[in-house]
Design an enzyme around this catalytic site. Sequence first.
Site, PDB file in Angstrom:
ATOM      1  N   SER A 104      -7.874 -36.407 -62.453  1.00  0.00           N
ATOM      2  CA  SER A 104      -8.326 -35.358 -61.544  1.00  0.00           C
ATOM      3  C   SER A 104      -7.125 -34.587 -60.980  1.00  0.00           C
ATOM      4  CB  SER A 104      -9.188 -35.973 -60.439  1.00  0.00           C
ATOM      5  OG  SER A 104      -9.967 -34.989 -59.803  1.00  0.00           O
ATOM      6  N   ASP A 151     -15.082 -35.894 -64.555  1.00  0.00           N
ATOM      7  CA  ASP A 151     -13.907 -36.407 -63.840  1.00  0.00           C
ATOM      8  C   ASP A 151     -13.681 -37.894 -64.136  1.00  0.00           C
ATOM      9  OD1 ASP A 151     -12.150 -37.364 -61.740  1.00  0.00           O
ATOM     10  OD2 ASP A 151     -12.604 -35.513 -60.659  1.00  0.00           O
TER      11      ASP A 151
END
Length: 583
Positions: free
Chosen positions: A342, A456
């Site tokens: 991320s 993610d």
Amino acid sequence: MTTARRRPKRRGTDARTALRNVPILADIDDEQLERLATTVERRHVPANQWLFHAGEPADSIYIVDSGRFVAVAPEGHVFAEMASGDSIGDLGVIAGAARSAGVRALRDGVVWRIAAETFTDMLEATPLLQSAMLRAMARMLRQSRPAKTARRPRVIGVVSNGDTAAAPMVDAIATSLDSHGRTAVIAPPVETTSAVQEYDELVEAFSETLDRAERSNDWVLVVADRGAGDLWRHYVSAQSDRLVVLVDQRYPPDAVDSLATQRPVHLITCLAEPDPSWWDRLAPVSHHPANSDGFGALARRIAGRSLGLVMAGGGARGLAHFGVYQELTEAGVVIDRFGGTSSGAIASAAFALGMDAGDAIAAAREFIAGSDPLGDYTIPISALTRGGRVDRLVQGFFGNTLIEHLPRGFFSVSADMITGDQIIHRRGSVSGAVRASISIPGLIPPVHNGEQLLVDGGLLNNLPANVMCADTDGEVICVDLRRTFVPSKGFGLLPPIVTPPGLLRRLLTGTDNALPPLQETLLRAFDLAASTANLRELPRVAAIIEPDVSKIGVLNFKQIDAALEAGRMAARAALQAQPDLVR
């Protein structure tokens, strides 16, 4: 050092010398040694070939004349190594038992074989030999040390596949290795190696030279320069723990030595953008530009001194990574490998591009200076936002750069919604790898990649320290952003200054209590769902840096200065506690 072709020594002398160097035969007299030398058989064992397997009859003792061998347990793990002067299989012959383990040649080797019948007959006929062997074995047991289960590469093959001369590159690599230990170079003239007609000639001529160089140095570079011949190129590949391949043409050659695909490979790229088919063909563990920085990074990998930096996801709190990197690099810490999830993936990609800390921070400020990257809200069918702003920002930042063309090591982590698997991005588009890693489910649309639907990576591995630590070439610094959650009291879609009165709050949320916005709730859920493995239990973790980002909103990118300072302070504390991080 440079060597030329050598003629093999006379066999009789070789046998007596080899036997005399064996510990269990150290005490026998010259007459007994001479008798034994007349019965032995000399054998060449090619690289990767098994000398014997577990469970086979113990029908021979082997004395290693040259090369290197490993003992492999039935379960498959290596538990011992044998080199010149070591005996193999003697206990099995003496005990009359089957082989308890297999033995395989790591590189081309020469052994002397003593048949079990010959050995036992000599023991029965020579009581003095029995006593001498028992004394020698007792000494060996007293002096025995635990076998090495992990070993740094020592013999490094350097291979030129095109028109670039390897010699200058080898000099640069050797110079970079000098700060870590002693290095020898074996680079015979190409006129000598290209004229050889039989592979065994090379084994006879160079095995002793290689053994001697390995015994007296930390690393040996064995060079196959342009025009050295296919036999010598194969010999170099067979002897090497690792290969360094010089890439000076866009596409790899049609024919690549089969052993090159069985060794860890490092690429030295002599041109700006080699085709990814090099990676398809050789699956390198690393690639480095042909400059001083690249040679230094390669040397640190060979020496096991390559430092990695792995960074956690955390939304705006990930801006602390830039402060950590600034403090570390200004203190003189050299980092070769980057990875993260991320926001940690964004920072990793920026650093792997080769940006210094100042440029990276300036780029981060530019990244967030415009409109809110998460501000293009839409009807929440697949996500709360369209993801268009994020796409433009990521593409504008990283462009069409490929991971294969980055000057430093990089990976990012995403999660496949279809299979539930963790996906580690080490190939392909940098923008694509970053975009997949930051696709917060429900907030940013997922990324289609073939049959994969990527979101993610924080859902599975918010701080992928285990991925970085799986690389055995050096230690790892972890930047962990897990902190006590301090929720904001805003409503996400509304400016923070707008605080709805109680009645409106009840209409919007169904409660009188102030709740965090949906985006924060999603990001915090990632922290809770991700692995909580104890970082200190992982191998090769050199330091854990924990910036205090608890007062920074996970989506408040305007707090960049506070995040940077939190990163600097945490890194400064780590350096004070562990000054040896500066190498």
